[in-house]
Design a protein around this motif. Structure first.
Motif, PDB file in Angstrom:
ATOM      1  N   LEU A   1       0.496   6.198   7.681  1.00 52.95           N
ATOM      2  CA  LEU A   1      -0.663   6.222   6.943  1.00 52.95           C
ATOM      3  C   LEU A   1      -1.544   7.416   6.847  1.00 52.95           C
ATOM      4  O   LEU A   1      -1.785   7.997   5.837  1.00 52.95           O
ATOM      5  CB  LEU A   1      -1.820   4.917   7.858  1.00 52.95           C
ATOM      6  N   PRO A   2      -1.665   8.082   8.197  1.00 58.42           N
ATOM      7  CA  PRO A   2      -2.198   9.411   8.087  1.00 58.42           C
ATOM      8  C   PRO A   2      -1.568  10.349   7.432  1.00 58.42           C
ATOM      9  O   PRO A   2      -2.148  11.247   6.863  1.00 58.42           O
ATOM     10  CB  PRO A   2      -2.538   9.759   9.516  1.00 58.42           C
TER      11      PRO A   2
ATOM     12  N   THR B   1       6.189  14.185   4.380  1.00 57.82           N
ATOM     13  CA  THR B   1       5.233  13.307   4.886  1.00 57.82           C
ATOM     14  C   THR B   1       6.041  12.380   5.987  1.00 57.82           C
ATOM     15  O   THR B   1       5.559  11.918   7.056  1.00 57.82           O
ATOM     16  CB  THR B   1       4.908  12.218   3.753  1.00 57.82           C
TER      17      THR B   1
ATOM     18  N   ASN C   1      -1.583   3.762  -1.705  1.00 54.78           N
ATOM     19  CA  ASN C   1      -2.954   3.316  -1.610  1.00 54.78           C
ATOM     20  C   ASN C   1      -3.499   3.005  -0.244  1.00 54.78           C
ATOM     21  O   ASN C   1      -3.207   2.068   0.219  1.00 54.78           O
ATOM     22  CB  ASN C   1      -3.046   2.159  -2.453  1.00 54.78           C
ATOM     23  N   VAL C   2      -4.099   4.199   0.345  1.00 50.58           N
ATOM     24  CA  VAL C   2      -4.086   4.152   1.698  1.00 50.58           C
ATOM     25  C   VAL C   2      -5.253   2.960   2.107  1.00 50.58           C
ATOM     26  O   VAL C   2      -5.255   2.346   2.937  1.00 50.58           O
ATOM     27  CB  VAL C   2      -4.726   5.502   2.082  1.00 50.58           C
TER      28      VAL C   2
ATOM     29  N   LEU D   1       0.561   9.903   5.053  1.00 49.13           N
ATOM     30  CA  LEU D   1       0.485   9.811   3.534  1.00 49.13           C
ATOM     31  C   LEU D   1      -1.005  10.178   2.839  1.00 49.13           C
ATOM     32  O   LEU D   1      -1.121  10.678   1.857  1.00 49.13           O
ATOM     33  CB  LEU D   1       0.641   8.172   3.283  1.00 49.13           C
ATOM     34  N   ALA D   2      -2.155   9.909   3.680  1.00 56.50           N
ATOM     35  CA  ALA D   2      -3.258  10.343   3.349  1.00 56.50           C
ATOM     36  C   ALA D   2      -3.311  11.670   3.207  1.00 56.50           C
ATOM     37  O   ALA D   2      -4.170  12.520   2.471  1.00 56.50           O
ATOM     38  CB  ALA D   2      -4.355   9.751   4.388  1.00 56.50           C
TER      39      ALA D   2
ATOM     40  N   GLY E   1       0.793  -1.227   0.058  1.00 58.72           N
ATOM     41  CA  GLY E   1      -0.035   0.157   0.126  1.00 58.72           C
ATOM     42  C   GLY E   1       0.635   1.190  -0.076  1.00 58.72           C
ATOM     43  O   GLY E   1       0.615   2.280  -0.743  1.00 58.72           O
ATOM     44  N   LEU E   2       2.103   1.230   0.895  1.00 60.26           N
ATOM     45  CA  LEU E   2       2.672   2.472   0.653  1.00 60.26           C
ATOM     46  C   LEU E   2       3.595   2.464  -0.550  1.00 60.26           C
ATOM     47  O   LEU E   2       3.593   3.826  -1.100  1.00 60.26           O
ATOM     48  CB  LEU E   2       3.846   2.223   1.764  1.00 60.26           C
TER      49      LEU E   2
ATOM     50  N   VAL F   1      -9.931   9.961   1.432  1.00 56.94           N
ATOM     51  CA  VAL F   1      -8.685  10.385   1.209  1.00 56.94           C
ATOM     52  C   VAL F   1      -8.686  11.327  -0.097  1.00 56.94           C
ATOM     53  O   VAL F   1      -8.017  12.398   0.029  1.00 56.94           O
ATOM     54  CB  VAL F   1      -7.752   9.200   0.986  1.00 56.94           C
TER      55      VAL F   1
ATOM     56  N   LEU G   1      -4.774   0.302   4.825  1.00 58.48           N
ATOM     57  CA  LEU G   1      -5.462   0.549   6.248  1.00 58.48           C
ATOM     58  C   LEU G   1      -6.185  -0.644   6.960  1.00 58.48           C
ATOM     59  O   LEU G   1      -5.924  -0.486   8.120  1.00 58.48           O
ATOM     60  CB  LEU G   1      -6.786   1.669   5.912  1.00 58.48           C
TER      61      LEU G   1
ATOM     62  N   ASN H   1     -10.442   5.138   0.410  1.00 56.02           N
ATOM     63  CA  ASN H   1      -9.839   5.768  -0.895  1.00 56.02           C
ATOM     64  C   ASN H   1     -10.370   6.990  -1.162  1.00 56.02           C
ATOM     65  O   ASN H   1      -9.980   8.286  -1.658  1.00 56.02           O
ATOM     66  CB  ASN H   1      -9.614   5.001  -2.076  1.00 56.02           C
TER      67      ASN H   1
END
Length: 643
Positions: free
Chosen positions: A498-499, A510, A294-295, A501-502, A289-290, A372, A299, A369
């Motif tokens: 995660l947050p 980031t 793609n959060v 990146l979002a 995902g990273l 986001v 997630l 998504n």
């Protein structure tokens, strides 16, 4: 008379204020940068000699893996046995099926902490299935159990020995110091070199990462056992073994349980990172995902790893406090319900399918998504402004200055500042680390990473001081803030991306944002404890002398809490460095990007390996400077102690 005249003729020289040295060093550095910019700099070279040497070593290992006695009779056996141990755990956990595994874990939760912990276990592990990551969660649990089992099998006896032997403790301390300040990435590349990729190398990396904390806390537990109790045991004729088994270990049991808890937390944090070397489980979803930004995809795995960490943390902490809380309640009152729950789960496993029901799975990827995308478009102006201002005002100028200034001028400035702040020994250690970075061929990328760390630590310290001081002065604020800090410190480091990146996408900022929210909780806690630790008598004396609340803070509490604040800075630096390197996966660049590239591209393995070593050197350099400053007493403290 003559003595009096001599005293008048030779007045004592006043020492210059402490700020003179850093200001002078800063002026010389800026002047040197303006006049010598671009000369004697060390640009990055993908074909540096250390990278090629490591690539040659990797080729030699690959060619001799099945012939050399070191691998044939040592490394290969370790790899095979650890791989078999992981496979056994995985097979047993999957054989239980989801009802059986939930039943056994909930039974253990009941045994450890009663119905509340059992309910937490039911809710937590069922949620893993609802999120659609049941199989990945089971594989992660198997990897954690394998790593923690081996780490404790080695770490607990070594910790007990260190607790009873001052000589061994002195020998282990510097080794454990280095292991604990090493960022997680730095553990991976040597494992790939010797053990290849897969569960075995991931297990070795994880157990090595988890072992230092088990050794340290166990040694501390044994060391803190009352000397009076040991003396009484010896006077009754007990041998050293009897004293250990019947006095020291029972009295240190609660703290040793804390060592197990911390080893599990460290292992959970590492198994996610270990997905970079093909560790199975939740980490692979997060890494994928990273890499795709793609959060929604990562997630569920991120939430699952947090839930697993919280449940395991609460179960082990409840077990550590069990004897104290149980009081006089009969043992069967805990064993019977716990056994009944476990048996019910196993019976249900025989009646229900082993796989978690697909109809119960909640798919959250698409709505996440969409959320986001909405947040990015709605808050684009704000997030872009924060990112651009930070990059334009702080990051870019500082990085430009560090990378284009002559390397010897950077080294001289560091030596002077470290000597001023921490003394000669830490200064020389820091200088040696900096020179090693130059010799490794990673000067430019190390300075880029150092820039990111300095900016992130500065922000984290400002936030940590504000929140810590507020919490120390307000019991209500502290009560609200403490559960949030508990939850934040339970999360594995990579989840913080995660947050970030979002909100900000894959950029260098980031990593800074994630580093700040990762490092702030321990800084807040240490600052709060330091302020609260100031003697009430001193505070009362300052108030009686007419000090305002601001004067009390600035002139009394902060100077007297200097040790705690410097420790907070030290911990903030170590945690920030670890996160900044992890941030290489989301565009942070620097050494983290080199490490990630080394894993993904065969020809860049040497660069990734050397980048891991450079990260360790950077960590040691910053750690020694802050620890040395902590050992030096401040002028304010000296005046207060004298008074």
């Amino acid at each position: 008379m003559s003595e009096a005249v001599a005293t008048v003729d030779t007045p004592a020289l006043r020492r210059p204020p402490r700020w003179v040295v850093p200001v002078a060093v800063g002026l010389v550095f800026v002047t040197g940068y303006l006049t010598l910019r671009g000369t004697a700099s060390l640009p990055h070279d993908d074909a540096a000699a250390p990278f090629l040497a490591v690539n040659d070593a990797r080729d030699w290992v690959d060619a001799n893996r099945n012939d050399n006695p070191l691998f044939l009779y040592g490394v290969n056996y370790i790899r095979v046995y650890l791989g078999e141990l992981y496979a056994a755990f995985e097979a047993v956990l999957f054989a239980l099926g989801w009802p059986g595994l939930v039943g056994v874990l909930v039974g253990l939760g009941w045994l450890a902490g009663g119905w509340r912990i059992a309910l937490l276990g039911v809710g937590g592990f069922t949620t893993l299935g609802v999120l659609g990551v049941w199989e990945a969660s089971v594989r992660t649990l198997a990897l954690v159990l394998t790593s923690v089992l081996v780490a404790l099998a080695v770490g607990l006896p070594l910790g007990v020995w260190a607790g009873r032997s001052a000589r061994l403790r002195r020998a282990l301390t510097p080794v454990l110091d280095v292991m604990q300040i090493m960022p997680t990435f730095a553990y991976l590349t040597p494992m790939v070199l010797f053990f290849g990729i897969g569960p075995s190398s991931a297990t070795v990396a994880t157990l090595i990462y988890a072992m230092p904390v088990a050794i340290r806390i166990t040694a501390l537990a044994v060391q803190r056992v009352s000397p009076t109790a040991i003396e009484a045991s010896s006077s009754l004729g007990a041998t050293r073994w009897q004293t250990l088994r019947k006095v020291q270990l029972p009295m240190a049991r609660e703290t040793i349980a804390l060592a197990i808890n911390q080893a599990i937390m460290m292992a959970l944090s590492m198994v996610v990172i270990a997905a970079l070397i093909s560790a199975p489980g939740l980490g692979s979803d997060i890494i994928r995902g990273l890499s795709r930004a793609n959060v929604g995809f990562m997630l569920p795995a991120g939430i699952a790893i947090v839930i697993m960490a919280i449940v395991l943390d609460r179960v082990t902490m409840a077990a550590a406090r069990r004897d104290r809380a149980a009081g006089s309640s009969p043992a069967w009152g805990r064993y019977v319900p716990a056994g009944a729950i476990a048996v019910a789960g196993l019976v249900a496993a025989g009646l229900l399918p082993a796989a978690f029901p697909e109809a119960w799975v909640l798919r959250i990827g698409r709505p996440v998504n969409e959320a986001v995308t909405w947040a990015k478009s709605s808050w684009y102006d704000v997030t872009t402004a924060i990112k651009d201002v930070t990059s334009t005002v702080l990051l870019n100028p500082l990085q430009e200055m560090l990378t284009s200034t002559p390397w010897w001028l950077v080294a001289a400035a560091l030596l002077a500042l470290a000597w001023w702040a921490s003394g000669p020994r830490p200064a020389l250690t820091a200088l040696a680390c900096l020179l090693a970075l130059a010799l490794l061929g990673l000067w430019e990328h190390s300075m880029a990473t150092l820039t990111t760390v300095l900016v992130a630590v500065s922000v984290a310290l400002v936030l940590g001081l504000l929140l810590g001081v507020t919490a120390a002065r307000s019991r209500g604020f502290s009560a609200v803030q403490r559960p949030l800090l508990d939850a934040a410190q339970t999360m594995p480091s990579i989840v913080y991306l995660l947050p970030a990146l979002a909100l900000f996408g894959a950029t260098r900022f980031t990593a800074i944002f994630a580093s700040v929210i990762y490092a702030v909780p321990p800084v807040v806690r240490l600052v709060e404890d330091g302020i609260r630790g100031v003697s009430p008598t001193t505070v009362e004396a300052a108030l009686s002398a007419g000090s305002t609340r601001w004067q009390l803070l600035w002139k009394v509490q902060l100077p007297m809490a200097r040790g705690a604040i410097l420790l907070a800075a030290n911990q903030g630096i170590v945690m920030t460095l670890a996160m900044v390197v992890v941030g290489g996966m989301v565009g942070a660049g620097g050494l983290g990007y080199d490490v990630v590239t080394g894993f993904s591209q065969h020809s860049d393995f040497g660069m990734g390996f050397v980048a891991g070593v450079a990260t360790v050197l950077l960590g040691i350099m910053l750690d020694r400077i802050t620890q040395g400053a902590d050992r030096r007493s401040s002028p304010q403290s000296k005046r207060m102690n004298t008074a």
